[in-house]
Design a protein around this motif. Sequence first.
Motif, PDB file in Angstrom:
ATOM      1  N   PRO A   1      30.134  58.490  59.125  1.00  0.00           N
ATOM      2  CA  PRO A   1      31.603  58.010  59.555  1.00  0.00           C
ATOM      3  C   PRO A   1      31.442  56.670  59.856  1.00  0.00           C
ATOM      4  CG  PRO A   1      30.476  59.530  61.580  1.00  0.00           C
ATOM      5  CD  PRO A   1      29.777  59.596  60.144  1.00  0.00           C
ATOM      6  N   ALA A   2      32.396  55.902  59.630  1.00  0.00           N
ATOM      7  CA  ALA A   2      32.532  54.568  59.847  1.00  0.00           C
ATOM      8  C   ALA A   2      31.868  53.624  61.077  1.00  0.00           C
ATOM      9  CB  ALA A   2      34.047  53.881  59.535  1.00  0.00           C
ATOM     10  N   PRO A   3      31.987  54.517  62.247  1.00  0.00           N
ATOM     11  CA  PRO A   3      31.215  53.834  63.330  1.00  0.00           C
ATOM     12  C   PRO A   3      29.909  53.838  63.190  1.00  0.00           C
ATOM     13  CG  PRO A   3      33.321  55.139  64.191  1.00  0.00           C
ATOM     14  CD  PRO A   3      33.326  55.296  62.735  1.00  0.00           C
ATOM     15  N   ALA A   4      29.564  54.968  62.866  1.00  0.00           N
ATOM     16  CA  ALA A   4      28.148  55.011  62.778  1.00  0.00           C
ATOM     17  C   ALA A   4      27.434  54.469  61.743  1.00  0.00           C
ATOM     18  CB  ALA A   4      27.733  56.514  62.379  1.00  0.00           C
ATOM     19  N   GLY A   5      28.226  54.058  60.697  1.00  0.00           N
ATOM     20  CA  GLY A   5      27.762  53.295  59.568  1.00  0.00           C
ATOM     21  C   GLY A   5      27.720  51.865  60.216  1.00  0.00           C
ATOM     22  N   ALA A   6      28.522  51.592  60.912  1.00  0.00           N
ATOM     23  CA  ALA A   6      28.578  50.042  61.638  1.00  0.00           C
ATOM     24  C   ALA A   6      27.332  49.819  62.511  1.00  0.00           C
ATOM     25  CB  ALA A   6      29.759  49.869  62.399  1.00  0.00           C
ATOM     26  N   ILE A   7      27.018  51.210  63.511  1.00  0.00           N
ATOM     27  CA  ILE A   7      25.945  50.820  64.193  1.00  0.00           C
ATOM     28  C   ILE A   7      24.731  50.589  63.292  1.00  0.00           C
ATOM     29  CG2 ILE A   7      24.496  52.115  65.695  1.00  0.00           C
ATOM     30  CD1 ILE A   7      27.064  53.301  67.037  1.00  0.00           C
TER      31      ILE A   7
END
Length: 283
Positions: free
Chosen positions: A140-146
Amino acid sequence: MIKPRVKAPVISLRILPSAMTVTAICLGLSAVKFALDGRPTESMAFLAVAAILDALDGRMARILKATSRMGEEIDSLADAVNFGVAPAFIVYATLLSSSRIGWIVVLLYAVCIVLRLARFNAMLDVVKPDYENKYFVGMPAPAGAIGAIGPLAAKMQFGDGWWTSEIAVVIWIVGVSLLAVSSLPMRKIHTFAVSPNMVPLLLVAVAILVAASILFPYLVILAIIIGYVIHIPFAIRTRRFLAAHPEVWDDKPRQQRQARRAIRRAQPHRRSVMRLGLRRPGS
């Protein structure tokens, strides 16, 4: 003649979810500004707050019954900005500004996050088995940002090293980008079942995590990244088991785990019986 009193307009709480989303966009863009100003700590803090607001605005909309098509579109645009554009600029400004291929790498990351979000939106209307709703398709995008800011967190905690070298950062960002557009299953955190006996321990763990986030924020980011990467093989195995055994789809998670263990224990016995059956007499 007495004039009727005109009531002052009342701002409905239904606007609150959209206001949270717009605030998240402002925080994500402010994170980029702080990164460009050479203030990575504030940049990561603003990005973290934007991620928290992104996680809450949808739930707030459902609680207030304020879901709308416009709110969904704003939320998608906010995800693209906060988890695609903002991390790309942060990584480029802090780690890859002197790299000849750095801009290409962060562009790849941003495009992959946007593609991942587009695929997620396109799959919302697809009818799927209930167990499929427990998994994301790709990171998911939030996990990708982290994950994208992981090398920056390592730099802030340990200083410069091999983890901040150009080749290491490039490989890492490319790997995160490929995970985002992959078809690997990633378990949704809110779908994990917690027994009532474990609730006190879970609350203690949350308190420890909050305290650790204040005292050791960079280590917490790295721990989250490591934990998320470790969970991927287990998510793949569990989803593969559920896809092959529709008879357990309606069972509770504990019963599904028991069925998986029973099948796993039975497999070595089945293989040994098959080997004995293939042996020739007298061999």
